[in-house]
Enzyme design. Sequence first.
Site, short mmCIF file in Angstrom:
data_model
loop_
_atom_site.label_atom_id
_atom_site.label_comp_id
_atom_site.label_asym_id
_atom_site.label_seq_id
_atom_site.Cartn_x
_atom_site.Cartn_y
_atom_site.Cartn_z
N ASP A 168 -3.73 -0.23 10.50
CA ASP A 168 -4.03 0.95 9.69
C ASP A 168 -5.41 1.48 10.07
OD1 ASP A 168 -2.82 2.01 6.70
OD2 ASP A 168 -4.87 2.57 7.25
N ILE A 169 -5.52 2.80 10.16
CA ILE A 169 -6.78 3.43 10.58
C ILE A 169 -7.86 3.31 9.49
CG2 ILE A 169 -6.39 5.79 9.70
CD1 ILE A 169 -7.22 6.79 12.52
N ASN A 216 4.78 2.53 -0.63
CA ASN A 216 4.57 3.58 -1.62
C ASN A 216 5.71 4.59 -1.49
OD1 ASN A 216 2.14 2.42 -2.53
ND2 ASN A 216 1.02 3.36 -0.83
N GLY A 222 1.12 7.17 -4.37
CA GLY A 222 0.13 6.94 -3.33
C GLY A 222 0.63 7.20 -1.92
N GLN A 223 1.87 7.67 -1.78
CA GLN A 223 2.36 7.94 -0.42
C GLN A 223 1.72 9.20 0.13
OE1 GLN A 223 6.66 8.23 0.01
NE2 GLN A 223 6.54 8.20 2.25
N HIS A 229 7.02 3.49 5.62
CA HIS A 229 6.17 2.45 6.21
C HIS A 229 5.90 1.36 5.19
CE1 HIS A 229 3.66 5.63 4.49
NE2 HIS A 229 2.81 4.67 4.13
N HIS A 250 3.06 -1.42 4.23
CA HIS A 250 1.73 -1.96 4.45
C HIS A 250 1.81 -3.48 4.42
CE1 HIS A 250 -0.47 1.87 3.38
NE2 HIS A 250 0.66 2.10 2.74
P1 5GP Z 1 0.50 5.73 2.39
O1 5GP Z 1 -0.70 6.17 1.59
O2 5GP Z 1 1.37 6.91 2.79
O3 5GP Z 1 1.28 4.63 1.75
O4 5GP Z 1 -0.08 5.08 3.70
C1 5GP Z 1 -0.37 5.80 4.85
C2 5GP Z 1 -1.32 4.96 5.65
O5 5GP Z 1 -1.41 5.48 6.95
C3 5GP Z 1 -2.75 4.92 5.08
O6 5GP Z 1 -3.11 3.59 4.78
C4 5GP Z 1 -3.60 5.54 6.20
O7 5GP Z 1 -4.87 4.92 6.33
C5 5GP Z 1 -2.72 5.33 7.42
N1 5GP Z 1 -2.93 6.32 8.45
C6 5GP Z 1 -3.01 7.68 8.27
N2 5GP Z 1 -3.17 8.29 9.44
C7 5GP Z 1 -3.20 7.31 10.39
C8 5GP Z 1 -3.36 7.34 11.82
O8 5GP Z 1 -3.49 8.39 12.46
N3 5GP Z 1 -3.34 6.14 12.46
C9 5GP Z 1 -3.19 4.96 11.78
N4 5GP Z 1 -3.20 3.83 12.53
N5 5GP Z 1 -3.04 4.90 10.45
C10 5GP Z 1 -3.04 6.08 9.76
#
Ligand code: 5GP
Length: 113
Positions: A31-32, A86, A92-93, A99, A101
């Site tokens: 994760d970034i 999420n 929180g998505q 995906h 986590h």
């Molecule tokens: P969500 O909030 O949708 O459950 O999680 C999305 C996740 O994707 C977040 O934890 C966010 O840090 C990660 N993310 C968003 N953009 C990028 C990216 O460009 N590269 C990577 N490796 N992770 C990303």
Amino acid sequence: MSEDCLFCKIIKGEITAQKIYEDDQLLAFWDISPQAPKHFLVIPKKHVNGPGDLSAADDGIIGALVRRGAELGAEQGITDCRLVMNNGAAAGQTVFHLHMHVLGGRTLTWPPG
Ligand code: 5GP
Ligand code: ZN
């Protein structure tokens, strides 16, 4: 594949990510913006918006995703890990490509808040 989807772009190699694992169905990458010392994502290569958009035909791939997520966690030194999906913006998505986590490397409290 979805044209405007960030994670589909990572699958296609149009955006780089630090990959951990890849097979014909799944991709895992760090994760970034990590929320724990170890935090990676496991995604299906098939575009699905989120858990609420799965069909019965996807049951096999999601089983593999969860199993591989836990296995990869153990390989990364986090046998004890949190697996999170999420589902929807209010939950929180932020990226609408399904995906999971995988987080660990510190004591994780529950509930998460
Ligand atoms: P969500 O909030 O949708 O459950 O999680 C999305 C996740 O994707 C977040 O934890 C966010 O840090 C990660 N993310 C968003 N953009 C990028 C990216 O460009 N590269 C990577 N490796 N992770 C990303
Ligand atoms: Zn996608």
